[in-house]
Motif scaffolding. Structure first.
Motif, mmCIF file in Angstrom:
data_model
loop_
_atom_site.group_PDB
_atom_site.id
_atom_site.type_symbol
_atom_site.label_atom_id
_atom_site.label_comp_id
_atom_site.label_asym_id
_atom_site.label_seq_id
_atom_site.Cartn_x
_atom_site.Cartn_y
_atom_site.Cartn_z
ATOM 1 N N ASP A 346 -35.995 44.623 84.875
ATOM 2 C CA ASP A 346 -36.353 43.227 85.105
ATOM 3 C C ASP A 346 -37.803 42.992 84.703
ATOM 4 O OD1 ASP A 346 -37.969 44.232 87.134
ATOM 5 O OD2 ASP A 346 -36.642 43.593 88.767
ATOM 6 N N GLY A 347 -38.290 41.783 84.948
ATOM 7 C CA GLY A 347 -39.637 41.429 84.525
ATOM 8 C C GLY A 347 -40.732 42.211 85.216
ATOM 9 N N ASP A 348 -40.415 42.819 86.364
ATOM 10 C CA ASP A 348 -41.394 43.635 87.087
ATOM 11 C C ASP A 348 -41.341 45.103 86.697
ATOM 12 O OD1 ASP A 348 -42.298 41.425 88.562
ATOM 13 O OD2 ASP A 348 -40.663 41.651 90.013
ATOM 14 N N GLY A 358 -31.184 42.359 81.739
ATOM 15 C CA GLY A 358 -32.634 42.482 81.678
ATOM 16 C C GLY A 358 -33.067 43.002 80.322
ATOM 17 N N GLU A 359 -34.301 43.501 80.223
ATOM 18 C CA GLU A 359 -34.817 44.001 78.951
ATOM 19 C C GLU A 359 -34.343 45.431 78.696
ATOM 20 O OE1 GLU A 359 -38.980 44.520 76.391
ATOM 21 O OE2 GLU A 359 -39.074 44.055 78.541
ATOM 22 N N VAL A 360 -33.978 45.715 77.447
ATOM 23 C CA VAL A 360 -33.558 47.058 77.042
ATOM 24 C C VAL A 360 -34.816 47.915 76.835
ATOM 25 C CG1 VAL A 360 -32.316 48.427 75.330
ATOM 26 C CG2 VAL A 360 -31.499 46.128 75.934
ATOM 27 N N VAL A 361 -34.903 49.018 77.572
ATOM 28 C CA VAL A 361 -36.065 49.911 77.515
ATOM 29 C C VAL A 361 -35.560 51.323 77.237
ATOM 30 C CG1 VAL A 361 -38.060 50.780 78.790
ATOM 31 C CG2 VAL A 361 -37.290 48.441 79.149
ATOM 32 N N VAL A 362 -36.178 52.015 76.285
ATOM 33 C CA VAL A 362 -35.687 53.313 75.820
ATOM 34 C C VAL A 362 -36.825 54.322 75.819
ATOM 35 C CG1 VAL A 362 -34.608 54.547 73.902
ATOM 36 C CG2 VAL A 362 -33.979 52.172 74.352
ATOM 37 N N HIS A 387 -40.401 49.340 75.041
ATOM 38 C CA HIS A 387 -39.847 48.061 75.489
ATOM 39 C C HIS A 387 -39.428 47.270 74.251
ATOM 40 C CE1 HIS A 387 -41.853 49.525 79.021
ATOM 41 N NE2 HIS A 387 -41.352 48.554 79.742
ATOM 42 N N THR A 388 -38.118 47.153 74.042
ATOM 43 C CA THR A 388 -37.591 46.630 72.783
ATOM 44 C C THR A 388 -37.760 45.126 72.618
ATOM 45 O OG1 THR A 388 -35.367 46.232 73.662
ATOM 46 C CG2 THR A 388 -35.842 48.454 72.785
ATOM 47 N N GLY A 389 -37.881 44.397 73.749
ATOM 48 C CA GLY A 389 -37.907 42.945 73.665
ATOM 49 C C GLY A 389 -36.524 42.341 73.581
ATOM 50 N N ASP A 390 -35.484 43.185 73.510
ATOM 51 C CA ASP A 390 -34.100 42.705 73.503
ATOM 52 C C ASP A 390 -33.590 42.600 74.935
ATOM 53 O OD1 ASP A 390 -33.745 42.532 70.702
ATOM 54 O OD2 ASP A 390 -33.489 44.698 70.597
ATOM 55 N N MET A 391 -32.826 41.568 75.210
ATOM 56 C CA MET A 391 -32.251 41.359 76.536
ATOM 57 C C MET A 391 -30.759 41.689 76.488
ATOM 58 S SD MET A 391 -34.943 40.308 78.142
ATOM 59 C CE MET A 391 -34.315 39.581 79.670
ATOM 60 N N GLY A 404 -29.831 38.376 73.611
ATOM 61 C CA GLY A 404 -30.848 37.682 72.823
ATOM 62 C C GLY A 404 -32.177 38.416 72.871
ATOM 63 N N ARG A 405 -33.173 37.804 72.232
ATOM 64 C CA ARG A 405 -34.526 38.346 72.230
ATOM 65 C C ARG A 405 -35.317 37.722 73.361
ATOM 66 N NH1 ARG A 405 -36.555 42.607 70.234
ATOM 67 N NH2 ARG A 405 -38.513 41.626 69.629
ATOM 68 N N LYS A 406 -36.096 38.544 74.047
ATOM 69 C CA LYS A 406 -36.897 38.064 75.162
ATOM 70 C C LYS A 406 -37.781 36.896 74.733
ATOM 71 C CE LYS A 406 -40.038 39.965 78.680
ATOM 72 N NZ LYS A 406 -40.724 41.207 79.123
ATOM 73 N N ARG A 407 -38.411 37.030 73.571
ATOM 74 C CA ARG A 407 -39.338 35.996 73.118
ATOM 75 C C ARG A 407 -38.627 34.805 72.487
ATOM 76 N NH1 ARG A 407 -41.967 39.681 68.333
ATOM 77 N NH2 ARG A 407 -40.139 39.835 67.004
ATOM 78 N N ASP A 408 -37.320 34.934 72.155
ATOM 79 C CA ASP A 408 -36.579 33.830 71.545
ATOM 80 C C ASP A 408 -35.883 32.958 72.579
ATOM 81 O OD1 ASP A 408 -37.313 34.733 69.058
ATOM 82 O OD2 ASP A 408 -35.451 35.840 68.713
ATOM 83 N N MET A 409 -35.828 33.413 73.827
ATOM 84 C CA MET A 409 -35.135 32.657 74.862
ATOM 85 C C MET A 409 -35.743 31.263 74.997
ATOM 86 S SD MET A 409 -34.771 33.492 78.921
ATOM 87 C CE MET A 409 -36.440 32.920 79.241
ATOM 88 N N ILE A 410 -34.886 30.269 75.098
ATOM 89 C CA ILE A 410 -35.310 28.885 75.271
ATOM 90 C C ILE A 410 -35.116 28.527 76.742
ATOM 91 C CG2 ILE A 410 -34.894 26.495 74.591
ATOM 92 C CD1 ILE A 410 -33.628 27.684 71.981
#
Length: 510
Positions: A346-348, A358-362, A387-391, A404-410
């Protein structure tokens, strides 16, 4: 065995006279010849004072010669900086300023760019490698020399790649020898059942390296072909007619394409000779369902997916074995590959349970971060986790789904809206050839989804009428907050140098 050059040396030892590399102009070289030409490059680079850890920028037209320069640099522990051959002088200068190479290699295809660069001043030494370039000394590299690769540490910098991002400015990513090799081994294990090198038969079919070698996908395709022992074809750029000619000549049995390439194949007037092709692997961006279905119905060849990134390597995907075993799940990115440590956070930064989004982290040792952005590097890699930035989310079977992409979310009126979901629905409209959805500022709702639409070629409906029809079409299929508030018609969608469709720019009229 960490040095990536040892992949080529292994094939030169176990199959020296097998053709290794083909150009689209009819030239070819055996594994032994490629290795010794790389040795010639290594010798020439050393003569210029280049040593282990030094960066060598390659501003070269995509083609087989780049293979010699990649492996030649790796042999001496130098670090190739692969620069897009489509860059203008300002973009080239910016890339050099970010990466600080000791040497810049150029060819004779963009003399205007080189002249502008030299006129503005450049810190690196410049050498011509593919023909005379005014004001630039030649690099004497064409002799065949046996040069063994030096030892390098697992975390030694192997290459600097541009992300070729779809939003913002591209970043320069530093990847390592050990991380790249581990990524190749993971892909080999799921593809062939073994992570050992040289497992392909000596008469194995040729692989087409469809992506440019300044792109991480192109480099990984080349390295993977040599890792398993397959020959490779390297061309200047993708084109449907050129692809058809090479298919007739080499009878490929598989492909790795970007979604934009599949789109062009689907919309081509001519039929391509896909008989004998077992599968098409697609990566780089999500492929839309209408395009995927149109390709598979036309050619009866399954599309497999591979999810990964320049920064994290190969993460998940579907293989032919998965398809035969009935494991495939529509709409997914694929099974998380064995050996990949992946969490959804999650965001935390808290790891979430199965099924939670949540965000995909590898965890990955592939990248050392961005060489040109320390703050972004700290955001990208934290305690060894990328932190991939992909959700997305992972289901109970270990299958990854992306939303989607974390930064592309509307964020529209407090609701989360993912552009890809809207795009997939709008592509079903018969008068929509292609579409990209962006978030635009709105005083009341914060952001609203706006659709940039490429109209179908034979469409004669007026813009205002078609816009109303598209909005009504979306309302029938999507929640009200996901429906585009505005339609803008554009002649084409802007693409990056790697073929990805941009999510910035692209103004039209609506």
């Amino acid at each position: 065995m960490t040095n990536l050059a040892r992949i080529l040396e292994g094939r030169a030892a176990d199959r020296p006279q097998v053709p290794a590399l083909h150009g689209d102009d009819g030239r070819s070289w055996t594994f032994q010849e490629v290795d010794r030409l790389a040795g010639g490059v290594a010798t020439a680079l050393r003569a210029e004072g280049v040593g282990a850890g030094d960066r060598v920028a390659c501003y070269l037209t995509n083609g087989p010669e780049i293979v010699f320069f990649l492996f030649g640099a790796w042999k001496i522990g130098a670090v190739p900086v692969t620069v897009s051959s489509l860059y203008n002088a300002a973009e080239l200068a910016e890339s050099l300023a970010k990466t600080a190479p000791r040497l810049l290699l150029v060819d004779d295809r963009r003399p205007d760019v080189i002249a502008d660069l030299l006129a503005g001043g450049v810190d690196a030494d410049v050498r011509a490698v593919g023909g005379p370039v005014a004001g630039v000394p030649d690099l004497a590299w064409r002799q065949q020399v046996a040069v063994p690769a030096v030892d390098v540490a697992d975390d030694a910098e192997a290459c600097i790649l541009s992300t070729g991002g779809t939003t913002g400015r591209p970043k320069s990513v530093s990847v390592t020898h050990g991380g790249t090799r581990a990524s190749l081994q993971r892909l080999a294990r799921v593809s062939t059942g073994s992570d050992a090198e040289g497992t392909a038969a000596t008469d194995a079919k040729v692989n087409l390296i469809a992506l440019p070698l300044f792109h991480s996908g192109g480099q990984h395709s080349l390295l993977f072909a040599f890792f398993v022992g397959r020959p490779a074809v390297v061309w200047e750029r993708f084109g449907v007619d050129r692809l058809a000619e090479l298919m007739d000549r080499f009878a490929f049995d598989n492909f790795f394409f970007l979604p934009t390439m599949v789109f062009d194949i689907v919309h081509a007037d001519r039929d391509l000779p896909f008989a004998g092709v077992k599968s098409v692997l697609v990566a780089g961006q999500a492929i839309s369902w209408p395009v995927r279905r149109a390709f598979e119905e036309r050619y009866r060849v399954p599309i497999l997916v591979n999810y990964g990134s320049t920064e994290a390597g190969h993460i998940a995907g579907w293989t032919g074995r998965d398809m035969k075993a009935g494991r495939w799940k529509p709409g997914s990115a694929g099974r998380v590959y064995p050996g990949v440590e992946l969490e959804i956070r999650d965001g935390d930064g808290t790891a979430l349970p199965t099924g939670a989004e949540g965000e995909v982290v590898v965890r990955s040792e592939l990248t050392k971060g961005y060489v040109d952005d320390a703050e972004a590097s700290r955001e990208l890699v934290r305690d060894g986790w990328v932190h991939t930035g992909d959700m997305g989310y992972v289901d109970e079977d270990g299958v990854l789904f992306l939303v989607g992409r974390k930064r592309d979310m509307i964020k529209c009126g407090g609701f989360q809206v993912w552009p890809e979901e809207i795009e997939d629905e709008l592509r079903e409209h018969p008068l929509v050839r292609d579409v990209r959805v962006l978030g635009r500022p709105d005083d009341r709702l914060g952001e609203i989804p706006v659709a940039l639409v490429v109209r179908a070629a034979d469409d004669t409906v007026a813009d205002d009428d078609l816009a109303d029809r598209i909005v009504a079409f979306a309302r029938d299929r999507l929640a009200h907050f996901k429906t585009p508030r505005r339609i803008e018609f554009v002649p084409a969608l802007e693409r990056s140098s790697t073929g990805k469709i941009s999510r910035v720019a692209g103004e039209g009229h609506g």
